[in-house]
Design an enzyme around this catalytic site. Sequence first.
Site, PDB file in Angstrom:
ATOM      1  N   ASP A   3       1.010  -1.218   0.172  1.00  0.00           N
ATOM      2  CA  ASP A   3       0.036  -0.036   0.026  1.00  0.00           C
ATOM      3  C   ASP A   3       0.967   1.340  -0.025  1.00  0.00           C
ATOM      4  OD1 ASP A   3       0.909  -0.133   2.445  1.00  0.00           O
ATOM      5  OD2 ASP A   3      -1.079   0.286   3.480  1.00  0.00           O
ATOM      6  N   GLU A  31       9.047  -4.155  10.953  1.00  0.00           N
ATOM      7  CA  GLU A  31       9.248  -2.813  10.256  1.00  0.00           C
ATOM      8  C   GLU A  31       9.752  -1.844  11.374  1.00  0.00           C
ATOM      9  OE1 GLU A  31       6.650  -0.970   7.632  1.00  0.00           O
ATOM     10  OE2 GLU A  31       7.796   1.105   7.668  1.00  0.00           O
TER      11      GLU A  31
HETATM   12  O1  KIV Z   1       3.386  -1.310   1.618  1.00  0.00           O
HETATM   13  C1  KIV Z   1       4.760  -1.567   1.945  1.00  0.00           C
HETATM   14  O2  KIV Z   1       5.534  -1.095   1.072  1.00  0.00           O
HETATM   15  C2  KIV Z   1       5.113  -2.285   3.158  1.00  0.00           C
HETATM   16  C3  KIV Z   1       6.193  -2.812   3.338  1.00  0.00           C
HETATM   17  C4  KIV Z   1       7.078  -1.652   3.856  1.00  0.00           C
HETATM   18  C5  KIV Z   1       6.612  -3.966   3.938  1.00  0.00           C
HETATM   19  O3  KIV Z   1       4.160  -2.657   3.825  1.00  0.00           O
END
Ligand code: KIV
Length: 300
Positions: A55, A193
């Site tokens: 997202d 994260e």
């Molecule tokens: O949306 C995204 O890019 C993510 C990653 C940072 C894991 O959730």
Amino acid sequence: MTKATDPRAERLPVTLPRLAEMKAAGDPIVMVTAYDHPSAAVAEEAAVDLVLVGDSGAMTVLGYDSTMPVSMDEMLVLARAVRRGLSTPLMVGDLPFGSYEGSNEQAVASAQRYIKEAGCDAVKLERGGASVDRARAIIRAGIPVMGHVGLTPQTATQFGGYKAQGRTADRATQIAEEALALQAVGCFAIVFEAVPAAVTAALVEKLEVPVIGIGAGPADGQVLVFHDLLGIYAGRTPRFVRRYGQLKSEMVEGVSRYAAEVRSREFPADEHTYGIDAEELESFRRYLDQESLASSAWDW
Ligand code: KIV
């Protein structure tokens, strides 16, 4: 690189058992985001293991200022384009804010859309708490789920913004509990994260499923946002990003040179144009020179 060491040589599609084997064997898992056909084709050719239609695409390709506004319909457009560019990496669709939190039924319905309408292999959702229940429901419906703990951008405001998480024993314990709960309901992998490396290291040992880190130190695998790692936009990047390219400046340079050459009439040159046989051209000119042509121009 020899054929034996080249990860691109005769690749089979990446499966969930393969990811579990990689964790067991200590083979690092490579994940990257993709949002369109070209980025998917790059990920395919670079032989990554997992592709996330994140997202984060809300910001990297749709121009929103956070991930919150992106809708399931918008994510599906991105995911379908990615699907057309991928054949071997496992493809994960990121459930956007508002597409799964409401109820287990809503979560299952959104996950099914990713599978049926975009050909994803799995979905990802953020946080522990109620998301654990949503993950369980989706897995019971037959769809593999990846968890995501630590800094969870969809709820970043609740945790003080885009900041590292798990820097106190209490908060690290909460991350551990969320990850263990997601594993217990059957998640096949969990993204960590912005978590201190020492917290990740301790949990990688406790968890049976692969931990994919982003700003979380060495883990079973790593994920980076495509646009961050290739420098496709200018501006600040989080401290956990290493840039492997500076494409934004190359793109600006390329388009600027194009604009300058159009303006100076250097482009297009002869080699960019198509020819026509001299007789054919002559005959066409005779047609244009007819007097009747000019007078019939507005006659319809
Ligand atoms: O949306 C995204 O890019 C993510 C990653 C940072 C894991 O959730």
